[in-house]
Write a protein that holds these residues in place. Structure first.
Motif, PDB file in Angstrom:
ATOM      1  N   LEU A   2      -6.898  58.343  69.297  1.00 27.34           N
ATOM      2  CA  LEU A   2      -5.625  58.215  69.872  1.00 27.34           C
ATOM      3  C   LEU A   2      -4.478  57.221  68.515  1.00 27.34           C
ATOM      4  CD1 LEU A   2      -6.070  56.537  73.151  1.00 27.34           C
ATOM      5  CD2 LEU A   2      -4.997  59.577  72.179  1.00 27.34           C
ATOM      6  N   LYS A   3      -4.047  58.328  68.010  1.00 28.38           N
ATOM      7  CA  LYS A   3      -3.005  57.460  66.485  1.00 28.38           C
ATOM      8  C   LYS A   3      -1.448  56.824  67.124  1.00 28.38           C
ATOM      9  CE  LYS A   3      -5.268  61.043  63.490  1.00 28.38           C
ATOM     10  NZ  LYS A   3      -5.399  59.963  62.250  1.00 28.38           N
ATOM     11  N   LEU A   4      -1.124  56.358  66.001  1.00 29.31           N
ATOM     12  CA  LEU A   4       0.639  55.881  66.653  1.00 29.31           C
ATOM     13  C   LEU A   4       1.523  56.830  66.342  1.00 29.31           C
ATOM     14  CD1 LEU A   4      -0.327  52.498  65.044  1.00 29.31           C
ATOM     15  CD2 LEU A   4       0.405  52.615  67.224  1.00 29.31           C
ATOM     16  N   PRO A   5       2.681  56.619  67.486  1.00 26.39           N
ATOM     17  CA  PRO A   5       3.251  57.829  67.154  1.00 26.39           C
ATOM     18  C   PRO A   5       3.991  57.611  65.509  1.00 26.39           C
ATOM     19  CG  PRO A   5       3.413  56.544  68.965  1.00 26.39           C
ATOM     20  CD  PRO A   5       2.601  56.296  68.352  1.00 26.39           C
ATOM     21  N   THR A   6       4.116  57.957  64.565  1.00 30.07           N
ATOM     22  CA  THR A   6       5.223  58.233  63.610  1.00 30.07           C
ATOM     23  C   THR A   6       7.025  59.271  63.680  1.00 30.07           C
ATOM     24  OG1 THR A   6       4.539  59.819  62.276  1.00 30.07           O
ATOM     25  CG2 THR A   6       3.427  58.456  62.749  1.00 30.07           C
ATOM     26  N   THR A  12       5.954  67.774  72.175  1.00 27.86           N
ATOM     27  CA  THR A  12       6.514  69.720  72.903  1.00 27.86           C
ATOM     28  C   THR A  12       7.087  68.934  73.522  1.00 27.86           C
ATOM     29  OG1 THR A  12       3.622  70.503  72.092  1.00 27.86           O
ATOM     30  CG2 THR A  12       5.059  70.879  74.007  1.00 27.86           C
ATOM     31  N   VAL A  13       7.290  68.179  74.242  1.00 26.85           N
ATOM     32  CA  VAL A  13       8.314  68.030  75.774  1.00 26.85           C
ATOM     33  C   VAL A  13       8.008  65.941  75.638  1.00 26.85           C
ATOM     34  CG1 VAL A  13       8.212  68.069  78.067  1.00 26.85           C
ATOM     35  CG2 VAL A  13       7.901  69.542  77.236  1.00 26.85           C
ATOM     36  N   VAL A  14       9.226  65.864  76.019  1.00 26.60           N
ATOM     37  CA  VAL A  14       9.988  64.598  75.665  1.00 26.60           C
ATOM     38  C   VAL A  14      10.093  64.864  77.137  1.00 26.60           C
ATOM     39  CG1 VAL A  14      11.468  62.827  75.484  1.00 26.60           C
ATOM     40  CG2 VAL A  14      10.221  63.674  73.215  1.00 26.60           C
ATOM     41  N   ILE A  15      10.055  63.248  78.054  1.00 24.43           N
ATOM     42  CA  ILE A  15      10.236  63.036  79.189  1.00 24.43           C
ATOM     43  C   ILE A  15      11.775  61.673  79.049  1.00 24.43           C
ATOM     44  CG2 ILE A  15      10.589  62.143  81.616  1.00 24.43           C
ATOM     45  CD1 ILE A  15       8.171  64.074  82.192  1.00 24.43           C
ATOM     46  N   LEU A  16      12.650  61.845  79.042  1.00 26.79           N
ATOM     47  CA  LEU A  16      13.579  60.414  78.777  1.00 26.79           C
ATOM     48  C   LEU A  16      14.147  60.433  80.228  1.00 26.79           C
ATOM     49  CD1 LEU A  16      15.389  59.665  76.874  1.00 26.79           C
ATOM     50  CD2 LEU A  16      17.132  61.074  77.471  1.00 26.79           C
ATOM     51  N   ALA A  17      13.933  58.838  80.430  1.00 28.08           N
ATOM     52  CA  ALA A  17      13.683  58.483  82.006  1.00 28.08           C
ATOM     53  C   ALA A  17      15.257  57.300  81.589  1.00 28.08           C
ATOM     54  CB  ALA A  17      12.808  57.180  82.476  1.00 28.08           C
ATOM     55  N   ASP A  18      15.858  56.605  82.237  1.00 35.23           N
ATOM     56  CA  ASP A  18      16.916  55.971  82.652  1.00 35.23           C
ATOM     57  C   ASP A  18      16.853  54.317  82.108  1.00 35.23           C
ATOM     58  OD1 ASP A  18      19.521  56.306  83.150  1.00 35.23           O
ATOM     59  OD2 ASP A  18      19.843  55.429  85.340  1.00 35.23           O
ATOM     60  N   GLY A  19      15.855  53.902  82.010  1.00 31.84           N
ATOM     61  CA  GLY A  19      15.930  52.625  80.958  1.00 31.84           C
ATOM     62  C   GLY A  19      16.834  52.875  79.896  1.00 31.84           C
ATOM     63  N   ASP A  20      16.733  52.160  78.859  1.00 32.39           N
ATOM     64  CA  ASP A  20      16.736  51.449  77.785  1.00 32.39           C
ATOM     65  C   ASP A  20      16.709  52.525  77.227  1.00 32.39           C
ATOM     66  OD1 ASP A  20      17.800  48.820  78.566  1.00 32.39           O
ATOM     67  OD2 ASP A  20      16.272  48.141  77.407  1.00 32.39           O
ATOM     68  N   TYR A  21      18.116  53.270  76.754  1.00 34.51           N
ATOM     69  CA  TYR A  21      18.141  54.696  75.946  1.00 34.51           C
ATOM     70  C   TYR A  21      17.379  53.849  74.155  1.00 34.51           C
ATOM     71  CZ  TYR A  21      20.205  59.361  74.540  1.00 34.51           C
ATOM     72  OH  TYR A  21      19.693  60.238  73.948  1.00 34.51           O
ATOM     73  N   VAL A 103       5.820  62.860  75.789  1.00 38.77           N
ATOM     74  CA  VAL A 103       6.009  61.907  75.504  1.00 38.77           C
ATOM     75  C   VAL A 103       7.342  61.139  76.368  1.00 38.77           C
ATOM     76  CG1 VAL A 103       7.248  60.216  73.780  1.00 38.77           C
ATOM     77  CG2 VAL A 103       5.540  61.845  72.484  1.00 38.77           C
ATOM     78  N   ILE A 104       6.655  60.166  76.967  1.00 40.57           N
ATOM     79  CA  ILE A 104       7.796  59.354  78.055  1.00 40.57           C
ATOM     80  C   ILE A 104       9.095  58.560  76.910  1.00 40.57           C
ATOM     81  CG2 ILE A 104       7.938  57.905  79.878  1.00 40.57           C
ATOM     82  CD1 ILE A 104       5.999  59.383  80.875  1.00 40.57           C
ATOM     83  N   LEU A 105       9.520  58.271  77.197  1.00 33.20           N
ATOM     84  CA  LEU A 105      10.800  57.359  76.541  1.00 33.20           C
ATOM     85  C   LEU A 105      12.251  57.245  77.385  1.00 33.20           C
ATOM     86  CD1 LEU A 105      11.856  59.634  72.882  1.00 33.20           C
ATOM     87  CD2 LEU A 105       9.777  57.882  73.866  1.00 33.20           C
ATOM     88  N   GLU A 131      -1.628  64.802  79.105  1.00 36.93           N
ATOM     89  CA  GLU A 131      -1.905  63.949  78.008  1.00 36.93           C
ATOM     90  C   GLU A 131      -0.534  63.541  77.217  1.00 36.93           C
ATOM     91  OE1 GLU A 131      -3.030  65.877  74.619  1.00 36.93           O
ATOM     92  OE2 GLU A 131      -4.493  68.120  75.577  1.00 36.93           O
ATOM     93  N   VAL A 132      -0.578  62.402  78.212  1.00 37.40           N
ATOM     94  CA  VAL A 132       1.199  61.573  78.207  1.00 37.40           C
ATOM     95  C   VAL A 132       0.765  60.345  77.911  1.00 37.40           C
ATOM     96  CG1 VAL A 132       0.266  60.389  80.084  1.00 37.40           C
ATOM     97  CG2 VAL A 132       2.837  60.878  79.613  1.00 37.40           C
ATOM     98  N   ARG A 133       2.039  59.543  76.957  1.00 37.78           N
ATOM     99  CA  ARG A 133       2.282  58.609  76.625  1.00 37.78           C
ATOM    100  C   ARG A 133       3.492  57.830  76.126  1.00 37.78           C
ATOM    101  NH1 ARG A 133       0.768  59.411  70.142  1.00 37.78           N
ATOM    102  NH2 ARG A 133      -1.067  57.478  71.021  1.00 37.78           N
TER     103      ARG A 133
END
Length: 212
Positions: A2-6, A12-21, A103-105, A131-133
């Motif tokens: 499991l590599k660190l994101p860079t 492929t898909v980012v899910i953007l939640a309503d916390g800190d932008y 990827v969840i942001l 396959e989520v992080r």
């Protein structure tokens, strides 16, 4: 491994939640480079204001201004049920569309109770086949089950969480030896990697956080 994101990753898909932008260097790049972005309804207005174009907007619709709900009706995936939160609705939509690498942001900050809930949900999403992080401005959360090898660097801060204090755990490549069971949430926090990788074995599931 499991590599660190860079910054150069193109999820492929980012899910953007309503916390800190996302404003951190890596998190902002992941959002910018994503092939598709699914906004939880409360995050859509900010994403649009920043010049983004969502693939879909998912949630119960209660946090989306009516003008935007009308304008983006063709991509609005509204679910009224309240048994799951908007993040789970966005993940469910993505999985139903055949997207597995997520990827969840924006899922931390603002509300500490939401932050804890969102982090714990990573295990449910993994069990559902994703396959989520979760990436924050400061680091990355990865759910794991069984054995996993993680990319790291010497001195990197690592924290490990298991939901059940009876869960057996072991590892190598960490500065501080792990107890056979993490009896409380804090027991696996503030560890350090000793080199370029570390390994964990968990008889069940857990969540690993690596500071950038």
């Amino acid at each position: 491994m499991l590599k660190l994101p860079t910054e150069s990753d193109r999820p492929t898909v980012v899910i953007l939640a309503d916390g800190d932008y996302p404003t951190g260097r890596v998190a902002a790049a992941l959002l910018r480079n994503a092939r598709r972005v699914v906004c939880c309804d409360g995050a859509a207005a900010r994403f649009l204001a920043e010049g983004g174009e969502p693939w879909a907007i998912a949630g119960d619709g209660d946090s989306l201004p009516e003008a935007l709900a009308e304008r983006y009706a063709p991509i609005l995936r509204r679910e009224a049920e309240q048994d799951t939160n908007d993040l789970s609705k966005a993940v469910r939509f993505s999985l139903n569309e055949g997207e597995r690498r997520l990827v969840i942001l924006g899922a931390t900050g603002r509300r500490e109770d939401h932050t804890l809930g969102n982090i714990s949900l990573l295990a449910d999403y993994m069990a559902a086949g994703a396959e989520v992080r979760m990436v924050t401005d400061y680091g990355v959360f990865d759910p794991i089950a069984g054995e996993a090898v993680f990319e790291s660097r010497a001195g990197q801060q690592i924290s490990i969480f298991t939901p059940d204090p009876a869960t057996a755990i072991s590892g190598k490549g960490l500065k501080y030896p792990l107890p056979p069971h993490l009896k409380n949430w804090w027991c696996g926090t503030l560890n350090e990697a000793t080199g370029a990788e570390f390994t964990l074995r968990i008889a069940g599931w857990g969540i690993v956080y690596r500071l950038f």
